[in-house]
Scaffold this active site. Structure first.
Site, PDB file in Angstrom:
ATOM      1  N   SER A   1       0.824  -1.212   0.000  1.00 30.57           N
ATOM      2  CA  SER A   1       0.000   0.000   0.000  1.00 30.57           C
ATOM      3  C   SER A   1       0.853   1.255   0.000  1.00 30.57           C
ATOM      4  O   SER A   1       1.914   1.311   0.647  1.00 30.57           O
ATOM      5  CB  SER A   1      -0.859  -0.010   1.265  1.00 30.57           C
ATOM      6  OG  SER A   1      -1.402   1.275   1.488  1.00 30.57           O
TER       7      SER A   1
ATOM      8  N   GLU B   1       0.221   3.669   1.641  1.00 29.11           N
ATOM      9  CA  GLU B   1       0.269   4.132   3.038  1.00 29.11           C
ATOM     10  C   GLU B   1       1.635   3.826   3.662  1.00 29.11           C
ATOM     11  O   GLU B   1       2.028   4.440   4.635  1.00 29.11           O
ATOM     12  CB  GLU B   1      -0.824   3.458   3.870  1.00 29.11           C
ATOM     13  CG  GLU B   1      -2.241   3.859   3.499  1.00 29.11           C
ATOM     14  CD  GLU B   1      -2.610   5.276   3.946  1.00 29.11           C
ATOM     15  OE1 GLU B   1      -2.177   5.698   5.027  1.00 29.11           O
ATOM     16  OE2 GLU B   1      -3.324   5.948   3.180  1.00 29.11           O
TER      17      GLU B   1
ATOM     18  N   TYR C   1      -1.807   0.002  10.397  1.00 31.25           N
ATOM     19  CA  TYR C   1      -2.026  -0.695   9.121  1.00 31.25           C
ATOM     20  C   TYR C   1      -0.784  -0.588   8.247  1.00 31.25           C
ATOM     21  O   TYR C   1      -0.284  -1.586   7.704  1.00 31.25           O
ATOM     22  CB  TYR C   1      -3.237  -0.078   8.401  1.00 31.25           C
ATOM     23  CG  TYR C   1      -3.345  -0.479   6.959  1.00 31.25           C
ATOM     24  CD1 TYR C   1      -3.767  -1.757   6.605  1.00 31.25           C
ATOM     25  CD2 TYR C   1      -3.014   0.411   5.931  1.00 31.25           C
ATOM     26  CE1 TYR C   1      -3.857  -2.139   5.267  1.00 31.25           C
ATOM     27  CE2 TYR C   1      -3.105   0.042   4.606  1.00 31.25           C
ATOM     28  CZ  TYR C   1      -3.526  -1.233   4.275  1.00 31.25           C
ATOM     29  OH  TYR C   1      -3.603  -1.592   2.960  1.00 31.25           O
TER      30      TYR C   1
HETATM   31  P1  GDP Z   1      -6.763   5.358   2.886  1.00 28.93           P
HETATM   32  O1  GDP Z   1      -5.957   6.328   2.075  1.00 28.93           O
HETATM   33  O2  GDP Z   1      -6.438   3.927   2.611  1.00 28.93           O
HETATM   34  O3  GDP Z   1      -6.787   5.682   4.328  1.00 28.93           O
HETATM   35  O4  GDP Z   1      -8.264   5.509   2.295  1.00 28.93           O
HETATM   36  P2  GDP Z   1      -9.555   6.273   2.862  1.00 28.93           P
HETATM   37  O5  GDP Z   1     -10.501   6.328   1.724  1.00 28.93           O
HETATM   38  O6  GDP Z   1     -10.054   5.636   4.121  1.00 28.93           O
HETATM   39  O7  GDP Z   1      -9.038   7.753   3.226  1.00 28.93           O
HETATM   40  C1  GDP Z   1      -8.460   8.597   2.256  1.00 28.93           C
HETATM   41  C2  GDP Z   1      -8.274   9.995   2.816  1.00 28.93           C
HETATM   42  O8  GDP Z   1      -9.564  10.594   2.967  1.00 28.93           O
HETATM   43  C3  GDP Z   1      -7.630  10.072   4.200  1.00 28.93           C
HETATM   44  O9  GDP Z   1      -6.682  11.132   4.180  1.00 28.93           O
HETATM   45  C4  GDP Z   1      -8.774  10.443   5.139  1.00 28.93           C
HETATM   46  O10 GDP Z   1      -8.360  11.201   6.270  1.00 28.93           O
HETATM   47  C5  GDP Z   1      -9.620  11.278   4.206  1.00 28.93           C
HETATM   48  N1  GDP Z   1     -11.010  11.387   4.639  1.00 28.93           N
HETATM   49  C6  GDP Z   1     -11.699  12.544   4.822  1.00 28.93           C
HETATM   50  N2  GDP Z   1     -12.946  12.288   5.235  1.00 28.93           N
HETATM   51  C7  GDP Z   1     -13.077  10.946   5.333  1.00 28.93           C
HETATM   52  C8  GDP Z   1     -14.152  10.100   5.738  1.00 28.93           C
HETATM   53  O11 GDP Z   1     -15.252  10.538   6.082  1.00 28.93           O
HETATM   54  N3  GDP Z   1     -13.925   8.744   5.679  1.00 28.93           N
HETATM   55  C9  GDP Z   1     -12.718   8.235   5.271  1.00 28.93           C
HETATM   56  N4  GDP Z   1     -12.542   6.918   5.215  1.00 28.93           N
HETATM   57  N5  GDP Z   1     -11.663   9.025   4.917  1.00 28.93           N
HETATM   58  C10 GDP Z   1     -11.852  10.369   4.945  1.00 28.93           C
END
Ligand code: GDP
Length: 326
Positions: free
Chosen positions: A127, A129, A151
């Protein structure tokens, strides 16, 4: 006929990868961790029309002997390890479970391969990440890892172990460093699907607003259908290696809102609220990948633009909510 084993087959990438491999004539086996409510788990495969054609086998990444027996039975030519506790925010609440499944689970599978299927080709889903804070430039296979969540730390361990098994035991094992990728099959706990689902519900009058967290975070977003093709290509090469899979373009969460709400003729600013409950203890500000190696060696290019993907996702959510409303 080639045989493939996919762990995490019931997830988004598992479904797209199963569909791709079936279209290429593979016999596809999927590792299924049975628990209460298993009936719903094949829903994504069903939506891509390959439910029933994937042979489900019982097993669990945290149980080494079940994996050894499974490999002895299936004798796969290719193994795709897509299973993980993959939700970053949840990894803060369940860090050790995340380590068990995502880090040690990969160790178990590599051990099982080494013991029972050493000639199988192995793909590990890593990932973006793992990079954590971007250091100004697009991240390539040579960039340093600075994991910023349990993670991401678990994925770094798994990534390193794959390299160790390749170097020490000669396994054909590849790491894909997968940047964010979405599709209509993505879970609503992930931000882009949450946004497309919210835009669809709001445009149908089923909701008024959508609560999100950090709108300024930027991510390099691609389509799962394109990304599973890169996984397959990695295992068709002469030698095993690690590859960044990304589009090379980053968009902010705000940009995603603008495109998704714009697709249904709405102004996102009238509907999107920031709720601190969705902010994270530590977030990654930006991810941006450099897919040069994948392009040059695998001949891989993403085929779906961000705008086209978001339109596909919003349209799928609209259709689902309309069908539900009868
Ligand atoms: P990740 O990159 O694998 O963590 O995928 P996510 O889709 O969970 O999150 C992507 C980005 O969106 C991160 O920087 C989160 O902080 C941001 N984000 C903003 N609002 C939200 C929310 O309501 N839900 C999630 N999941 N992410 C959010």
């Amino acid at each position: 006929m080639k045989r493939a084993l996919i762990t995490g087959v019931t997830g988004q990438d598992g479904a797209y990868l199963a569909a791709l491999l079936l279209s290429k004539g593979y016999e596809v086996h999927g590792l299924l961790h049975r628990h209460g409510g298993s009936e719903a788990v094949a829903e994504r495969l069903h939506r891509l029309g390959c439910n029933g054609t994937v042979q489900m086998v019982d097993g669990n990444l945290i149980d080494l002997s079940s994996l050894i027996r499974l490999l002895q039975k299936v004798e796969p030519d290719e193994i795709y390890n897509l299973a993980a506790q993959s939700f970053v925010r949840m990894s803060w609440d369940q860090p050790l479970l995340t380590a068990h499944v995502t880090a040690l689970g990969t160790g178990n599978l590599l051990e099982a391969v080494r013991i029972a299927a050493p000639r199988a080709r192995f793909f590990q889903a890593g990932s973006s990440e793992m990079f954590g804070r971007a250091e100004g430039r697009a991240q390539s296979e040579a960039s340093n890892f600075h994991p910023r969540s349990p993670y991401a730390s678990a994925k770094v361990f798994a990534h390193c172990l794959v390299g160790n098994y390749r170097d020490a035991f000669g396994l054909f094992a590849c790491n894909g460093i997968m940047f964010n990728h979405d599709s209509p099959l993505r879970g609503v706990e992930f931000v882009l699907r949450k946004i497309t689902d919210g835009a669809a519900r709001i445009s149908l009058g089923l909701a008024k607003d959508l609560s999100l967290g950090n709108l300024e975070a930027r991510r390099d977003f691609g389509h799962s259908r394109d990304y599973v093709r890169a996984m397959w290509l990695m295992l068709q090469q002469e030698t095993a290696d690690d590859y960044v899979v990304a589009t090379g373009r980053a968009a902010s969460i705000r940009d995603l809102c603008r495109i998704a709400f714009g697709h249904v003729g709405l102004d996102y600013e009238a509907h999107v609220r920031v709720d601190p409950a969705f902010l994270r203890p530590a977030d990654v500000d930006v991810t941006l990948g450099d897919p040069t190696r994948a392009r040059e060696r695998l001949g891989w290019e993403p085929e779906t633009s961000l705008e086209a993907m978001i339109a596909e996702m919003v349209d799928a959510d609209l259709a689902r909510w309309r069908a539900r409303a009868g």
